[in-house]
Motif scaffolding. Structure first.
Motif, short mmCIF file in Angstrom:
data_model
loop_
_atom_site.label_atom_id
_atom_site.label_comp_id
_atom_site.label_asym_id
_atom_site.label_seq_id
_atom_site.Cartn_x
_atom_site.Cartn_y
_atom_site.Cartn_z
N GLN A 52 25.66 40.64 33.22
CA GLN A 52 26.70 39.87 33.86
C GLN A 52 28.31 40.56 33.71
N SER A 69 32.22 40.68 34.84
CA SER A 69 33.56 39.76 34.77
C SER A 69 34.59 40.73 34.80
N GLY A 113 37.19 40.57 37.17
CA GLY A 113 37.87 41.13 38.53
C GLY A 113 38.74 40.12 38.76
N LEU A 161 37.47 45.47 33.10
CA LEU A 161 36.06 44.62 33.61
C LEU A 161 35.11 44.57 32.48
N CYS A 187 30.83 43.92 31.04
CA CYS A 187 29.48 43.61 31.48
C CYS A 187 28.75 43.29 30.04
N THR A 242 31.49 41.90 40.50
CA THR A 242 32.81 41.06 40.31
C THR A 242 33.98 41.96 41.42
#
Length: 125
Positions: free
Chosen positions: A4, A6, A8, A19, A21, A119
């Motif tokens: 997952q 995220s 951005g 970023l 993950c 993202t």
């Protein structure tokens, strides 16, 4: 295995962004973990990765000195710190994992089996 990504957003040239993950269903130390990006010109452009075991990192020439990949095995997180962002860094960024990729193929997206959802990073001039 789930990844997952995220973090951005929209930033200006010269700004920084990190970023994240989040990985589940895997033992991070057994996987190569990396970041790729998609632009209108390139479907899957290599950005940076850890080798399997996390002992080494590899970067694309275009981001060397500006981006830093890091990981926290205990938290099952991989990060991409992006500094001095440029408009050409605008892309959808994906984290990816592979248990089988060899060193010479680390930049080959075809060798990664697991992908996050992406993202979007937008850098304005």
């Amino acid at each position: 295995v789930q990844l997952q990504a995220s973090g951005g957003g929209m930033v200006q040239a010269g700004d920084s962004l990190r970023l994240s993950c989040a990985a589940s269903g895997i033992t991070l130390s057994r996987y190569a973990l990396g970041w790729f990006r998609r632009t209108p010109e390139k479907e899957r452009e290599f950005v940076a990765t850890f080798t399997r075991g996390g002992g080494n990192t590899v970067y694309a020439d275009s981001v060397k000195g500006r981006f830093t990949i890091s990981r926290d095995n205990a938290k099952k997180m991989v990060y991409l710190q992006m500094n001095s962002l440029k408009p050409e860094d605008t892309a959808v960024y994906y984290c990816a994992a592979s248990s089988r990729v060899i060193y010479s193929s680390l930049s080959d997206s075809r060798c990664y089996d697991h992908w996050g959802q992406g993202t979007l990073v937008t850098v304005s001039s």
